[in-house]
Design a protein around this motif. Sequence first.
Motif, PDB file in Angstrom:
ATOM      1  N   MET A   9     -32.687 -20.289   6.442  1.00  0.00           N
ATOM      2  CA  MET A   9     -33.278 -20.332   7.781  1.00  0.00           C
ATOM      3  C   MET A   9     -33.275 -18.957   8.457  1.00  0.00           C
ATOM      4  SD  MET A   9     -34.417 -23.356   8.575  1.00  0.00           S
ATOM      5  CE  MET A   9     -34.412 -23.401  10.370  1.00  0.00           C
ATOM      6  N   ILE A  10     -32.296 -18.130   8.122  1.00  0.00           N
ATOM      7  CA  ILE A  10     -32.201 -16.834   8.801  1.00  0.00           C
ATOM      8  C   ILE A  10     -32.881 -15.714   8.014  1.00  0.00           C
ATOM      9  CG2 ILE A  10     -30.036 -17.510   9.883  1.00  0.00           C
ATOM     10  CD1 ILE A  10     -28.593 -15.628   7.951  1.00  0.00           C
TER      11      ILE A  10
ATOM     12  N   ALA B  45     -36.748  -8.930   9.541  1.00  0.00           N
ATOM     13  CA  ALA B  45     -37.175  -8.212  10.747  1.00  0.00           C
ATOM     14  C   ALA B  45     -36.179  -7.145  11.182  1.00  0.00           C
ATOM     15  CB  ALA B  45     -37.384  -9.198  11.894  1.00  0.00           C
ATOM     16  N   LEU B  46     -35.007  -7.104  10.551  1.00  0.00           N
ATOM     17  CA  LEU B  46     -34.016  -6.098  10.923  1.00  0.00           C
ATOM     18  C   LEU B  46     -34.562  -4.696  10.720  1.00  0.00           C
ATOM     19  CD1 LEU B  46     -30.700  -7.580   9.454  1.00  0.00           C
ATOM     20  CD2 LEU B  46     -31.341  -7.383  11.851  1.00  0.00           C
ATOM     21  N   GLY B  47     -34.378  -3.850  11.717  1.00  0.00           N
ATOM     22  CA  GLY B  47     -34.830  -2.471  11.614  1.00  0.00           C
ATOM     23  C   GLY B  47     -36.265  -2.237  12.006  1.00  0.00           C
ATOM     24  N   THR B  48     -36.999  -3.301  12.357  1.00  0.00           N
ATOM     25  CA  THR B  48     -38.404  -3.123  12.717  1.00  0.00           C
ATOM     26  C   THR B  48     -38.598  -2.804  14.191  1.00  0.00           C
ATOM     27  OG1 THR B  48     -38.731  -5.483  13.204  1.00  0.00           O
ATOM     28  CG2 THR B  48     -39.079  -4.747  10.916  1.00  0.00           C
TER      29      THR B  48
ATOM     30  N   TYR C 115     -38.164 -10.633  16.802  1.00  0.00           N
ATOM     31  CA  TYR C 115     -37.721 -11.245  15.548  1.00  0.00           C
ATOM     32  C   TYR C 115     -38.555 -12.461  15.171  1.00  0.00           C
ATOM     33  CZ  TYR C 115     -33.622  -8.362  14.657  1.00  0.00           C
ATOM     34  OH  TYR C 115     -32.795  -7.316  14.334  1.00  0.00           O
ATOM     35  N   TRP C 116     -39.053 -13.195  16.177  1.00  0.00           N
ATOM     36  CA  TRP C 116     -39.879 -14.359  15.863  1.00  0.00           C
ATOM     37  C   TRP C 116     -41.242 -13.919  15.346  1.00  0.00           C
ATOM     38  CZ3 TRP C 116     -37.914 -18.907  15.082  1.00  0.00           C
ATOM     39  CH2 TRP C 116     -36.743 -19.279  15.730  1.00  0.00           C
ATOM     40  N   SER C 117     -41.816 -12.899  15.968  1.00  0.00           N
ATOM     41  CA  SER C 117     -43.138 -12.418  15.540  1.00  0.00           C
ATOM     42  C   SER C 117     -43.080 -11.809  14.153  1.00  0.00           C
ATOM     43  CB  SER C 117     -43.680 -11.394  16.544  1.00  0.00           C
ATOM     44  OG  SER C 117     -43.826 -11.978  17.827  1.00  0.00           O
ATOM     45  N   VAL C 118     -42.095 -10.937  13.938  1.00  0.00           N
ATOM     46  CA  VAL C 118     -41.983 -10.295  12.633  1.00  0.00           C
ATOM     47  C   VAL C 118     -41.525 -11.291  11.576  1.00  0.00           C
ATOM     48  CG1 VAL C 118     -40.863  -8.444  11.324  1.00  0.00           C
ATOM     49  CG2 VAL C 118     -41.497  -8.081  13.719  1.00  0.00           C
TER      50      VAL C 118
END
Length: 254
Positions: free
Chosen positions: A1-2, A8-11, A15-18
């Motif tokens: 799930m995660i 998305a880490l580092g972007t 977090y939902w969009s990426v």
Amino acid sequence: MILPHLSALGTNGNYWSVGSSAGLFWMLAAVAFLSPLAQQERSVATLLPLTVLAQLLTASVVNTGFLQPLRQVKDLRAYTAVTLLPGGGKLVLSQPLHDYLATGRAQARAAGLEVGTPVLDLSGRSPGLLYVLETRPLGIPYLIGSYPGRYEYPGSSAVAVKTLGLENCADLAQSWVLIEPEGPRHLDQASVMASFGAGQADYVAAATFETPVNHGDLPNARQFLFKPVRPAALAEVSCREARRQRPDGQKWNQ
């Protein structure tokens, strides 16, 4: 799930969009939660709609990328300009980007820029051009400039100075320089050059071209490719002297 959120880490983005770009993992998690139904002979009725939904989700993400590509002038299906890359590869690009790379390559070759020549990119945004020119970027492959407005990366020029301190003075002495004085992400040309004992008077403009138009936060601007005119031996001496005078006491390559 995660897992989508980990992607998305580092972007520096939502977090939902990426994470939605890796939304297939959410579908796989649903399959895991519903797996007990398979033991009750209801797996086909339950998992078939879920499988179809997963395919539609994937198709939707891919289609959005085609229709609204990042910093492109139109959807990818309208691209027709075939661009030759080093090693014999090809890319189908937008016409403005193709023209930019083709013009840059033609002008650089006409000015005498040879394959493998060290080049210092102070535009803050054009590592692809140096790749097409088959040159060796100094410092790191992409000396990224500051993003004005929404994202701010202070200290970009200071990072460039630090990384260039790991280069040999012999390479810096013969390097060409790419600048974009009016560009939104350009690095501080004077301070970076001064770190290895150079200034704009030590170069002559060899080529000039316009960056491609896009729909992102990067308006087109004029770039200049500068060729060194100082004798290499004198430039090396200036580089070593500039490094000896640095107050931070850091060890540099000579």
